[in-house]
Design a protein around this motif. Structure first.
Motif, PDB file in Angstrom:
ATOM      1  N   SER A   1       0.971  -1.241  -0.013  1.00 45.21           N
ATOM      2  CA  SER A   1       0.007   0.072   0.176  1.00 45.21           C
ATOM      3  C   SER A   1       0.971   1.106   0.176  1.00 45.21           C
ATOM      4  O   SER A   1       2.012   1.072   0.684  1.00 45.21           O
ATOM      5  N   THR A   2       0.460   2.249  -0.693  1.00 46.59           N
ATOM      6  CA  THR A   2       1.432   3.577  -0.799  1.00 46.59           C
ATOM      7  C   THR A   2       0.445   4.803  -0.468  1.00 46.59           C
ATOM      8  O   THR A   2      -0.807   4.633  -0.424  1.00 46.59           O
ATOM      9  N   ARG A   3       1.303   5.708  -0.027  1.00 46.12           N
ATOM     10  CA  ARG A   3       0.609   6.952  -0.001  1.00 46.12           C
ATOM     11  C   ARG A   3       1.760   8.052  -0.349  1.00 46.12           C
ATOM     12  O   ARG A   3       3.005   8.028  -0.475  1.00 46.12           O
ATOM     13  N   TYR A   4       1.116   9.234  -0.757  1.00 46.91           N
ATOM     14  CA  TYR A   4       2.051  10.316  -1.216  1.00 46.91           C
ATOM     15  C   TYR A   4       1.571  11.429  -0.670  1.00 46.91           C
ATOM     16  O   TYR A   4       0.567  12.013  -0.282  1.00 46.91           O
ATOM     17  N   ALA A   5       2.554  12.412  -0.634  1.00 46.41           N
ATOM     18  CA  ALA A   5       2.441  13.914  -0.253  1.00 46.41           C
ATOM     19  C   ALA A   5       1.539  14.262  -1.287  1.00 46.41           C
ATOM     20  O   ALA A   5       1.845  14.226  -2.396  1.00 46.41           O
ATOM     21  N   ASP A   6       0.744  15.321  -1.128  1.00 44.75           N
ATOM     22  CA  ASP A   6      -0.139  16.211  -1.887  1.00 44.75           C
ATOM     23  C   ASP A   6       0.607  16.727  -3.143  1.00 44.75           C
ATOM     24  O   ASP A   6       0.008  16.669  -4.409  1.00 44.75           O
ATOM     25  N   SER A   7       1.509  17.090  -2.669  1.00 47.20           N
ATOM     26  CA  SER A   7       2.503  17.825  -3.863  1.00 47.20           C
ATOM     27  C   SER A   7       3.085  17.099  -4.984  1.00 47.20           C
ATOM     28  O   SER A   7       3.718  17.584  -6.014  1.00 47.20           O
ATOM     29  N   VAL A   8       3.103  15.696  -4.640  1.00 42.41           N
ATOM     30  CA  VAL A   8       3.718  14.789  -5.402  1.00 42.41           C
ATOM     31  C   VAL A   8       2.617  13.803  -6.312  1.00 42.41           C
ATOM     32  O   VAL A   8       3.074  13.162  -7.222  1.00 42.41           O
ATOM     33  N   LYS A   9       1.492  13.870  -5.734  1.00 38.90           N
ATOM     34  CA  LYS A   9       0.466  12.807  -6.224  1.00 38.90           C
ATOM     35  C   LYS A   9       0.260  13.187  -7.494  1.00 38.90           C
ATOM     36  O   LYS A   9       0.146  14.224  -8.317  1.00 38.90           O
TER      37      LYS A   9
ATOM     38  N   PRO B   1      10.604  22.811 -10.349  1.00 39.04           N
ATOM     39  CA  PRO B   1      11.843  23.584  -9.642  1.00 39.04           C
ATOM     40  C   PRO B   1      11.527  23.332  -8.091  1.00 39.04           C
ATOM     41  O   PRO B   1      12.577  23.197  -7.342  1.00 39.04           O
ATOM     42  N   GLU B   2      10.400  23.227  -7.643  1.00 39.29           N
ATOM     43  CA  GLU B   2      10.046  23.163  -5.980  1.00 39.29           C
ATOM     44  C   GLU B   2      10.503  21.703  -5.604  1.00 39.29           C
ATOM     45  O   GLU B   2      10.320  21.502  -4.373  1.00 39.29           O
ATOM     46  N   ASP B   3      10.660  20.717  -6.642  1.00 34.59           N
ATOM     47  CA  ASP B   3      11.020  19.311  -6.413  1.00 34.59           C
ATOM     48  C   ASP B   3      12.489  19.191  -5.736  1.00 34.59           C
ATOM     49  O   ASP B   3      13.074  18.221  -5.486  1.00 34.59           O
ATOM     50  N   THR B   4      13.229  20.329  -6.082  1.00 38.32           N
ATOM     51  CA  THR B   4      14.639  20.341  -5.712  1.00 38.32           C
ATOM     52  C   THR B   4      14.989  20.048  -4.457  1.00 38.32           C
ATOM     53  O   THR B   4      14.351  20.831  -3.532  1.00 38.32           O
ATOM     54  N   ALA B   5      15.772  19.087  -4.189  1.00 37.13           N
ATOM     55  CA  ALA B   5      16.187  18.756  -2.621  1.00 37.13           C
ATOM     56  C   ALA B   5      17.091  17.772  -2.688  1.00 37.13           C
ATOM     57  O   ALA B   5      17.336  16.992  -3.710  1.00 37.13           O
ATOM     58  N   VAL B   6      17.674  17.482  -1.450  1.00 38.54           N
ATOM     59  CA  VAL B   6      18.170  16.044  -1.284  1.00 38.54           C
ATOM     60  C   VAL B   6      17.210  15.213  -0.729  1.00 38.54           C
ATOM     61  O   VAL B   6      16.375  15.302   0.245  1.00 38.54           O
ATOM     62  N   TYR B   7      17.013  13.851  -1.499  1.00 43.67           N
ATOM     63  CA  TYR B   7      16.090  12.710  -1.248  1.00 43.67           C
ATOM     64  C   TYR B   7      16.580  11.683  -0.370  1.00 43.67           C
ATOM     65  O   TYR B   7      17.866  11.232  -0.965  1.00 43.67           O
ATOM     66  N   TYR B   8      16.000  11.333   0.560  1.00 46.50           N
ATOM     67  CA  TYR B   8      16.458  10.429   1.561  1.00 46.50           C
ATOM     68  C   TYR B   8      15.585   9.066   1.195  1.00 46.50           C
ATOM     69  O   TYR B   8      14.411   9.274   1.286  1.00 46.50           O
TER      70      TYR B   8
END
Length: 123
Positions: free
Chosen positions: A55-63, A86-93
């Motif tokens: 089962s998966t869940r997503y933040a609203d910003s990436v759905k 551009p607002e997806d720019t980040a370090v992903y963990y």
């Protein structure tokens, strides 16, 4: 103890795509797994989680743009990121925890994290 190693980050233009991978060493199949990100000057936020039953869940910003998946036979966690902004720019963990319940709020009580991979989206 589970150890996590991310790969697949990079630089793309707006509208582009990237696929992040997370290799897990240890019994990752017994954990909820997910992706979090942190942009400069911002708090860490959860992006997506996938539980042991798939089962998966997503933040609203990436759905609708991001898809999380896991392959327990290969101990691999993936994050397909499409229509990047551009607002997806980040370090992903990549992270693993005993529960998915708090991961989308940026909390990982187990302390099991990867080293992070940079994603940069230019306009």
């Amino acid at each position: 103890q589970v150890q996590l190693v991310e790969s697949g980050g990079g630089s793309v233009q707006t509208g582009g795509f990237l696929r992040l991978s997370c290799g897990a060493f240890g019994h990752a199949y017994s954990y909820c797994m997910g992706w979090l990100r942190q942009a400069p000057g911002k708090e860490r936020e959860g992006v997506a989680t996938i539980d042991r039953d798939g089962s998966t869940r997503y933040a609203d910003s990436v759905k609708g743009r991001f898809t999380i998946s896991r392959d327990n036979t290969k101990n691999t966690l993936l994050l397909q990121m499409n229509s990047l902004k551009p607002e997806d720019t980040a370090v992903y963990y990549c992270a693993a925890d005993t529960t998915c319940g708090t991961m989308l709020r940026g909390l990982v009580s187990s302390g099991i994290w990867g080293q992070g991979t940079q994603v940069t989206v230019s306009s």
